[in-house]
Design a protein around this motif. Structure first.
Motif, PDB file in Angstrom:
ATOM      1  N   THR A 195       0.241  -6.297  -8.659  1.00 30.76           N
ATOM      2  CA  THR A 195       0.488  -5.025  -9.255  1.00 30.76           C
ATOM      3  C   THR A 195       1.111  -5.592 -10.541  1.00 30.76           C
ATOM      4  O   THR A 195       0.978  -4.241 -11.643  1.00 30.76           O
ATOM      5  CB  THR A 195       1.741  -3.800  -8.873  1.00 30.76           C
ATOM      6  N   GLY A 196       1.593  -6.601 -10.880  1.00 26.94           N
ATOM      7  CA  GLY A 196       2.764  -6.650 -11.791  1.00 26.94           C
ATOM      8  C   GLY A 196       3.749  -6.039 -12.307  1.00 26.94           C
ATOM      9  O   GLY A 196       4.550  -6.005 -13.089  1.00 26.94           O
ATOM     10  N   ARG A 197       4.749  -5.192 -10.941  1.00 25.98           N
ATOM     11  CA  ARG A 197       5.430  -4.367 -10.762  1.00 25.98           C
ATOM     12  C   ARG A 197       6.208  -4.744  -9.498  1.00 25.98           C
ATOM     13  O   ARG A 197       5.996  -5.415  -8.641  1.00 25.98           O
ATOM     14  CB  ARG A 197       5.016  -2.907 -10.478  1.00 25.98           C
ATOM     15  N   TRP A 198       7.778  -4.432  -9.304  1.00 25.12           N
ATOM     16  CA  TRP A 198       8.755  -4.293  -8.407  1.00 25.12           C
ATOM     17  C   TRP A 198       8.429  -3.141  -7.038  1.00 25.12           C
ATOM     18  O   TRP A 198       8.785  -3.343  -6.566  1.00 25.12           O
ATOM     19  CB  TRP A 198       9.833  -4.938  -8.470  1.00 25.12           C
ATOM     20  N   THR A 199       7.986  -2.131  -7.470  1.00 23.99           N
ATOM     21  CA  THR A 199       7.770  -1.212  -6.670  1.00 23.99           C
ATOM     22  C   THR A 199       6.841  -0.427  -7.485  1.00 23.99           C
ATOM     23  O   THR A 199       6.844  -0.168  -8.886  1.00 23.99           O
ATOM     24  CB  THR A 199       9.305  -0.339  -6.480  1.00 23.99           C
ATOM     25  N   PHE A 217       0.886  -1.072  -0.174  1.00 23.72           N
ATOM     26  CA  PHE A 217      -0.101   0.218   0.319  1.00 23.72           C
ATOM     27  C   PHE A 217       0.762   1.185   0.632  1.00 23.72           C
ATOM     28  O   PHE A 217       0.542   2.537  -0.616  1.00 23.72           O
ATOM     29  CB  PHE A 217      -0.824  -0.005   1.009  1.00 23.72           C
ATOM     30  N   LEU A 218       1.886   1.192   0.643  1.00 27.55           N
ATOM     31  CA  LEU A 218       3.152   1.749   0.304  1.00 27.55           C
ATOM     32  C   LEU A 218       3.764   2.702  -0.742  1.00 27.55           C
ATOM     33  O   LEU A 218       3.683   3.525  -0.906  1.00 27.55           O
ATOM     34  CB  LEU A 218       3.936   2.295   1.604  1.00 27.55           C
ATOM     35  N   GLY A 219       3.495   1.336  -1.494  1.00 28.01           N
ATOM     36  CA  GLY A 219       4.322   1.696  -2.650  1.00 28.01           C
ATOM     37  C   GLY A 219       5.430   1.415  -2.706  1.00 28.01           C
ATOM     38  O   GLY A 219       6.864   0.604  -3.764  1.00 28.01           O
ATOM     39  N   ASN A 220       6.596   1.519  -1.595  1.00 27.41           N
ATOM     40  CA  ASN A 220       7.808   0.808  -1.441  1.00 27.41           C
ATOM     41  C   ASN A 220       8.371  -0.452  -1.618  1.00 27.41           C
ATOM     42  O   ASN A 220       9.549  -0.599  -0.584  1.00 27.41           O
ATOM     43  CB  ASN A 220       8.643   1.749  -0.760  1.00 27.41           C
ATOM     44  N   TYR A 221       7.763  -1.230  -1.484  1.00 28.28           N
ATOM     45  CA  TYR A 221       8.463  -2.941  -2.346  1.00 28.28           C
ATOM     46  C   TYR A 221       9.141  -2.730  -2.864  1.00 28.28           C
ATOM     47  O   TYR A 221       9.578  -1.793  -3.959  1.00 28.28           O
ATOM     48  CB  TYR A 221       6.774  -3.950  -1.694  1.00 28.28           C
ATOM     49  N   ASP A 262      20.181  -2.148   6.549  1.00 23.87           N
ATOM     50  CA  ASP A 262      20.283  -2.170   4.938  1.00 23.87           C
ATOM     51  C   ASP A 262      20.280  -1.005   4.398  1.00 23.87           C
ATOM     52  O   ASP A 262      20.551  -0.388   3.581  1.00 23.87           O
ATOM     53  CB  ASP A 262      20.617  -3.304   4.743  1.00 23.87           C
ATOM     54  N   ILE A 263      18.711  -0.727   4.905  1.00 22.14           N
ATOM     55  CA  ILE A 263      17.664   0.188   3.676  1.00 22.14           C
ATOM     56  C   ILE A 263      18.502   1.354   4.784  1.00 22.14           C
ATOM     57  O   ILE A 263      18.754   2.303   3.681  1.00 22.14           O
ATOM     58  CB  ILE A 263      16.243   0.262   4.014  1.00 22.14           C
ATOM     59  N   ASP A 264      18.774   1.636   5.892  1.00 28.01           N
ATOM     60  CA  ASP A 264      18.894   3.105   6.508  1.00 28.01           C
ATOM     61  C   ASP A 264      20.254   3.321   6.402  1.00 28.01           C
ATOM     62  O   ASP A 264      20.562   4.152   5.465  1.00 28.01           O
ATOM     63  CB  ASP A 264      18.902   2.628   7.934  1.00 28.01           C
ATOM     64  N   VAL A 265      21.197   2.790   6.077  1.00 26.23           N
ATOM     65  CA  VAL A 265      23.034   2.078   5.656  1.00 26.23           C
ATOM     66  C   VAL A 265      22.671   3.034   4.239  1.00 26.23           C
ATOM     67  O   VAL A 265      22.730   3.953   3.505  1.00 26.23           O
ATOM     68  CB  VAL A 265      23.287   1.414   5.561  1.00 26.23           C
ATOM     69  N   LEU A 266      21.865   2.702   3.160  1.00 27.66           N
ATOM     70  CA  LEU A 266      21.830   2.680   1.753  1.00 27.66           C
ATOM     71  C   LEU A 266      20.736   4.176   1.887  1.00 27.66           C
ATOM     72  O   LEU A 266      21.983   4.913   0.706  1.00 27.66           O
ATOM     73  CB  LEU A 266      21.266   1.758   1.172  1.00 27.66           C
ATOM     74  N   TYR A 267      20.208   4.256   2.255  1.00 28.58           N
ATOM     75  CA  TYR A 267      19.530   6.070   2.628  1.00 28.58           C
ATOM     76  C   TYR A 267      20.803   7.479   2.606  1.00 28.58           C
ATOM     77  O   TYR A 267      20.452   8.555   2.559  1.00 28.58           O
ATOM     78  CB  TYR A 267      18.610   5.772   3.812  1.00 28.58           C
ATOM     79  N   LYS A 303      15.200  10.289  -1.751  1.00 26.10           N
ATOM     80  CA  LYS A 303      13.407  10.955  -1.975  1.00 26.10           C
ATOM     81  C   LYS A 303      12.719   9.916  -2.957  1.00 26.10           C
ATOM     82  O   LYS A 303      11.105   9.733  -2.639  1.00 26.10           O
ATOM     83  CB  LYS A 303      13.331  12.119  -2.767  1.00 26.10           C
ATOM     84  N   ALA A 304      13.086   8.741  -3.615  1.00 23.68           N
ATOM     85  CA  ALA A 304      12.246   7.795  -4.056  1.00 23.68           C
ATOM     86  C   ALA A 304      13.119   6.478  -4.081  1.00 23.68           C
ATOM     87  O   ALA A 304      14.278   6.098  -5.136  1.00 23.68           O
ATOM     88  CB  ALA A 304      12.393   8.524  -5.300  1.00 23.68           C
ATOM     89  N   MET A 305      13.414   5.787  -2.801  1.00 25.15           N
ATOM     90  CA  MET A 305      13.546   4.206  -1.982  1.00 25.15           C
ATOM     91  C   MET A 305      12.977   3.220  -1.788  1.00 25.15           C
ATOM     92  O   MET A 305      12.440   3.763  -0.575  1.00 25.15           O
ATOM     93  CB  MET A 305      15.078   5.252  -1.296  1.00 25.15           C
ATOM     94  N   PRO A 306      12.594   2.304  -2.524  1.00 26.52           N
ATOM     95  CA  PRO A 306      12.370   1.366  -2.343  1.00 26.52           C
ATOM     96  C   PRO A 306      12.767   0.933  -1.001  1.00 26.52           C
ATOM     97  O   PRO A 306      13.959   1.157  -0.436  1.00 26.52           O
ATOM     98  CB  PRO A 306      12.398   0.350  -3.120  1.00 26.52           C
ATOM     99  N   THR A 307      12.968  -0.366  -0.385  1.00 26.39           N
ATOM    100  CA  THR A 307      12.569  -1.236   1.221  1.00 26.39           C
ATOM    101  C   THR A 307      14.037  -1.652   0.607  1.00 26.39           C
ATOM    102  O   THR A 307      13.603  -3.133   0.795  1.00 26.39           O
ATOM    103  CB  THR A 307      12.273  -1.692   1.758  1.00 26.39           C
ATOM    104  N   ILE A 308      14.909  -1.721  -0.804  1.00 30.88           N
ATOM    105  CA  ILE A 308      15.856  -2.116  -0.679  1.00 30.88           C
ATOM    106  C   ILE A 308      17.304  -3.480  -0.410  1.00 30.88           C
ATOM    107  O   ILE A 308      17.317  -1.876   1.580  1.00 30.88           O
ATOM    108  CB  ILE A 308      16.612  -1.759  -1.956  1.00 30.88           C
TER     109      ILE A 308
END
Length: 351
Positions: free
Chosen positions: A175-179, A164-168, A227-232, A199-204
């Motif tokens: 959805t047929g999408r990866w994010t 629902f947040l869209g940051n998967y 990992d997501i925090d370090v990348l951000y 500003k546009a970072m999925p939960t990679i």
């Protein structure tokens, strides 16, 4: 195309970091996946920070020549930090800076099924020196897995809120999408990549994610590696590209509904604790609040979730779709309860 394995090509050296804690049940499948890989075995090193296992985890790890370290803080995030600290120590003692050195964050419940998985995962780093990280773009669905594992594989996430947040960040059958994040990618056939943007970072991150070792040299890592925090945080100061490789792995996330309840409770409880002491950096509060409201409304009404599950079943017929409204309700209750609770008393870590 991927280069064929031969003695002429200098393949990158890969250090796999896998935090473990009473993981004896999962490790046979984990190591069987590594065993069938065609990547040069002398170019792979396995580090397993252990959080104090009381089963045969350490014994199994050492049988497969893994380097077992003590992880006194026990959590997977602390284990990753222990592994990175150890890697930095041994690398500074003699790493050839001319060669490509990569770190693979592989969880103990990850299973590799493609023999050429490592070759395909390292290709972006060989092709493009600006690539700082790469990960598989999907979780493989297996009809023989437990229902909860099949469900999370089909939706591509372990936490349904992120849909629902869209940051998967993995391929989602619904959805047929990866994010759903506004990312402009460039397709190179075997993978696609994009310029990282805070500003546009999925939960990679995690579950088969690769990083250059230099990424960690330029990142601030304390006792925990989120990992997501370090990348951000990295993206706020540095430029670079990230790749999604068109391959997957099996993520046996949950065997039972009770496992899911326990992991969701740990996820939100630990998040509140680490956020309260300033260790979480990813701006969750800025991510699509309308999507969060939609999640709450859909879950309360339940019929929209049933409709989503039916649409998913049309694309991949499986009774595991019945878990979709249940998983959303469990998540809403646990997240809501813990969010209220943190306002009444200081957050603490789960045991």
């Amino acid at each position: 195309m991927i280069k064929t394995l031969d003695q002429e090509f200098n393949w990158p050296f890969i250090t796999i970091i896998t935090p473990v804690f009473n993981s004896a049940r999962a490790l046979p499948d984990y190591f069987n996946g590594l065993k069938q890989a065609t990547y040069p075995k002398d170019k792979i090193r396995i580090i397993m920070p252990d959080g104090g296992s009381t089963d045969k985890t350490r014994e199994i790890a050492k049988t497969h020549d893994a380097i077992v370290l003590d992880n006194q803080l026990k959590t997977a995030e602390a284990g990753k930090a222990v592994g990175i600290a150890y890697l930095k120590k041994i690398n500074n003692a003699g790493q050839d800076k001319k060669l490509i050195h990569l770190v693979c964050l592989l969880d103990s419940d990850n299973i590799l099924t493609d023999p050429d998985w490592f070759e395909r995962m390292v290709k972006p780093f060989i092709d493009d020196p600006t690539i700082i990280g790469a990960e598989p773009w999907q979780y493989y669905y297996r009809p023989t897995d437990a229902a909860m594992t099949r469900y999370t594989a089909m939706i591509g996430v372990s936490d349904p809120v992120t849909i629902f947040l869209g940051n998967y960040d993995r391929l989602n059958i619904l959805t047929g999408r990866w994010t759903d994040m506004p990312i402009k990618t460039t397709d190179f056939g075997d993978y696609f990549s994009w310029k990282i943007d805070a500003k546009a970072m999925p939960t990679i991150g995690a579950n088969g994610t690769f990083f250059r070792t230099s990424f960690f040299d330029e990142s601030e890592i304390g006792d925990y590696l989120f990992d997501i925090d370090v990348l951000y945080s990295y993206s706020l100061k540095h430029q670079g590209r990230y790749a999604k490789v068109k391959i997957g792995l099996v993520h046996t996330y949950c065997r039972t509904l009770n496992d899911f309840i326990r992991k969701q409770n740990r996820r939100i409880t630990d998040f509140h604790y680490f956020h309260s002491i300033g260790l979480r950096k990813y701006p969750w509060k800025n991510v699509n609040q309308a999507g969060l409201l939609t999640f709450i409304i859909y879950t309360v009404l339940i019929f929209p979730l049933i409709w989503q599950a039916f649409r998913g079943w049309l694309k991949q017929p499986d009774t595991a779709w019945l878990l979709h409204p249940i998983a959303c309700w469990i998540t809403l209750i646990i997240y809501g309860y813990n969010t209220i609770l943190k306002r009444l008393r200081p957050p603490t870590l789960t045991n």
